[in-house]
Design a protein around this motif. Sequence first.
Motif, PDB file in Angstrom:
ATOM      1  N   LYS A   1       0.844  -1.198   0.000  1.00 54.25           N
ATOM      2  CA  LYS A   1       0.000   0.000   0.000  1.00 54.25           C
ATOM      3  C   LYS A   1       0.879   1.248   0.000  1.00 54.25           C
ATOM      4  O   LYS A   1       2.096   1.185   0.070  1.00 54.25           O
ATOM      5  CB  LYS A   1      -0.925   0.002   1.228  1.00 54.25           C
ATOM      6  N   ALA A   2       0.243   2.394  -0.025  1.00 52.58           N
ATOM      7  CA  ALA A   2       0.962   3.674  -0.071  1.00 52.58           C
ATOM      8  C   ALA A   2       1.642   4.032   1.249  1.00 52.58           C
ATOM      9  O   ALA A   2       2.377   5.014   1.314  1.00 52.58           O
ATOM     10  CB  ALA A   2      -0.001   4.784  -0.474  1.00 52.58           C
ATOM     11  N   CYS A   3       1.447   3.238   2.278  1.00 49.75           N
ATOM     12  CA  CYS A   3       2.017   3.509   3.606  1.00 49.75           C
ATOM     13  C   CYS A   3       3.517   3.783   3.546  1.00 49.75           C
ATOM     14  O   CYS A   3       4.035   4.658   4.240  1.00 49.75           O
ATOM     15  CB  CYS A   3       1.792   2.327   4.546  1.00 49.75           C
ATOM     16  N   VAL A   4       4.216   2.994   2.724  1.00 46.31           N
ATOM     17  CA  VAL A   4       5.682   3.076   2.670  1.00 46.31           C
ATOM     18  C   VAL A   4       6.185   4.426   2.173  1.00 46.31           C
ATOM     19  O   VAL A   4       7.333   4.788   2.411  1.00 46.31           O
ATOM     20  CB  VAL A   4       6.287   1.949   1.805  1.00 46.31           C
ATOM     21  N   ALA A   5       5.335   5.188   1.510  1.00 48.92           N
ATOM     22  CA  ALA A   5       5.758   6.497   1.006  1.00 48.92           C
ATOM     23  C   ALA A   5       5.952   7.510   2.132  1.00 48.92           C
ATOM     24  O   ALA A   5       6.766   8.423   2.001  1.00 48.92           O
ATOM     25  CB  ALA A   5       4.730   7.031   0.010  1.00 48.92           C
ATOM     26  N   CYS A   6       5.251   7.323   3.241  1.00 49.74           N
ATOM     27  CA  CYS A   6       5.290   8.318   4.312  1.00 49.74           C
ATOM     28  C   CYS A   6       5.704   7.780   5.677  1.00 49.74           C
ATOM     29  O   CYS A   6       5.963   8.569   6.588  1.00 49.74           O
ATOM     30  CB  CYS A   6       3.920   8.972   4.458  1.00 49.74           C
ATOM     31  N   HIS A   7       5.713   6.472   5.854  1.00 46.89           N
ATOM     32  CA  HIS A   7       5.982   5.896   7.173  1.00 46.89           C
ATOM     33  C   HIS A   7       7.101   4.870   7.137  1.00 46.89           C
ATOM     34  O   HIS A   7       7.251   4.137   6.163  1.00 46.89           O
ATOM     35  CB  HIS A   7       4.729   5.202   7.723  1.00 46.89           C
ATOM     36  N   LYS A   8       7.845   4.842   8.223  1.00 48.99           N
ATOM     37  CA  LYS A   8       8.825   3.797   8.490  1.00 48.99           C
ATOM     38  C   LYS A   8       8.491   3.213   9.856  1.00 48.99           C
ATOM     39  O   LYS A   8       7.785   3.832  10.648  1.00 48.99           O
ATOM     40  CB  LYS A   8      10.242   4.356   8.516  1.00 48.99           C
TER      41      LYS A   8
ATOM     42  N   LEU B   1       9.380   9.718   8.890  1.00 48.64           N
ATOM     43  CA  LEU B   1       9.612  10.076   7.503  1.00 48.64           C
ATOM     44  C   LEU B   1       8.746  11.314   7.266  1.00 48.64           C
ATOM     45  O   LEU B   1       9.074  12.380   7.761  1.00 48.64           O
ATOM     46  CB  LEU B   1       9.243   8.896   6.592  1.00 48.64           C
ATOM     47  N   VAL B   2       7.651  11.203   6.586  1.00 47.94           N
ATOM     48  CA  VAL B   2       6.675  12.295   6.492  1.00 47.94           C
ATOM     49  C   VAL B   2       5.729  12.193   7.685  1.00 47.94           C
ATOM     50  O   VAL B   2       5.442  13.175   8.358  1.00 47.94           O
ATOM     51  CB  VAL B   2       5.884  12.229   5.166  1.00 47.94           C
ATOM     52  N   GLY B   3       5.286  10.973   7.935  1.00 50.14           N
ATOM     53  CA  GLY B   3       4.429  10.692   9.077  1.00 50.14           C
ATOM     54  C   GLY B   3       5.239  10.082  10.201  1.00 50.14           C
ATOM     55  O   GLY B   3       6.434   9.831  10.058  1.00 50.14           O
ATOM     56  N   PRO B   4       4.598   9.825  11.317  1.00 51.68           N
ATOM     57  CA  PRO B   4       5.305   9.292  12.487  1.00 51.68           C
ATOM     58  C   PRO B   4       5.787   7.862  12.259  1.00 51.68           C
ATOM     59  O   PRO B   4       5.225   7.121  11.450  1.00 51.68           O
ATOM     60  CB  PRO B   4       4.240   9.331  13.585  1.00 51.68           C
ATOM     61  N   ALA B   5       6.819   7.487  13.010  1.00 54.63           N
ATOM     62  CA  ALA B   5       7.276   6.098  13.026  1.00 54.63           C
ATOM     63  C   ALA B   5       6.203   5.245  13.681  1.00 54.63           C
ATOM     64  O   ALA B   5       5.499   5.699  14.585  1.00 54.63           O
ATOM     65  CB  ALA B   5       8.579   5.985  13.806  1.00 54.63           C
ATOM     66  N   TYR B   6       6.078   4.015  13.231  1.00 55.75           N
ATOM     67  CA  TYR B   6       5.074   3.139  13.816  1.00 55.75           C
ATOM     68  C   TYR B   6       5.363   2.846  15.281  1.00 55.75           C
ATOM     69  O   TYR B   6       4.439   2.610  16.055  1.00 55.75           O
ATOM     70  CB  TYR B   6       4.949   1.851  13.016  1.00 55.75           C
ATOM     71  N   THR B   7       6.611   2.863  15.674  1.00 53.58           N
ATOM     72  CA  THR B   7       6.923   2.673  17.088  1.00 53.58           C
ATOM     73  C   THR B   7       6.338   3.812  17.920  1.00 53.58           C
ATOM     74  O   THR B   7       5.889   3.597  19.043  1.00 53.58           O
ATOM     75  CB  THR B   7       8.441   2.575  17.329  1.00 53.58           C
ATOM     76  N   GLU B   8       6.326   5.025  17.382  1.00 53.99           N
ATOM     77  CA  GLU B   8       5.735   6.168  18.082  1.00 53.99           C
ATOM     78  C   GLU B   8       4.215   6.061  18.143  1.00 53.99           C
ATOM     79  O   GLU B   8       3.600   6.414  19.143  1.00 53.99           O
ATOM     80  CB  GLU B   8       6.147   7.489  17.421  1.00 53.99           C
ATOM     81  N   VAL B   9       3.615   5.584  17.051  1.00 53.41           N
ATOM     82  CA  VAL B   9       2.163   5.393  17.038  1.00 53.41           C
ATOM     83  C   VAL B   9       1.779   4.348  18.090  1.00 53.41           C
ATOM     84  O   VAL B   9       0.851   4.560  18.880  1.00 53.41           O
ATOM     85  CB  VAL B   9       1.671   4.970  15.637  1.00 53.41           C
TER      86      VAL B   9
END
Length: 104
Positions: free
Chosen positions: A32-39, A44-52
């Motif tokens: 999905k498009a997730c990889v464009a903004c998240h790591k 990256l552009v959006g928050p890291a998933y560890t932060e979420v």
Amino acid sequence: MKRILLPVITAGALLAAGAAFASEGEDLYNSKACVACHKIDSKLVGPAYTEVAKKYAGQEGAVETVAGHIKNGVSGIWGPIPMPPNQVTEEEAKVLAEWVLSHK
């Protein structure tokens, strides 16, 4: 022997199910498009998933909240850049949310 065998088999089945879940979530993330903004572990552009995962840890309804953000988009939670709605089904959004929240 039976007392030992059943817990070992149960633990193995749970580990296999967890690995399948992780793989499904990661496969969706990569497709999905997730990889464009998240790591996973860095912004990256959006928050890291560890932060979420950290932000929503222990919150009741966290999976549903994050799944809604994934499916419908959201703005103002992580800064000024909005996350647009994503082309995912309700089930895909839930799998992705569970996977994101598993990154502690």
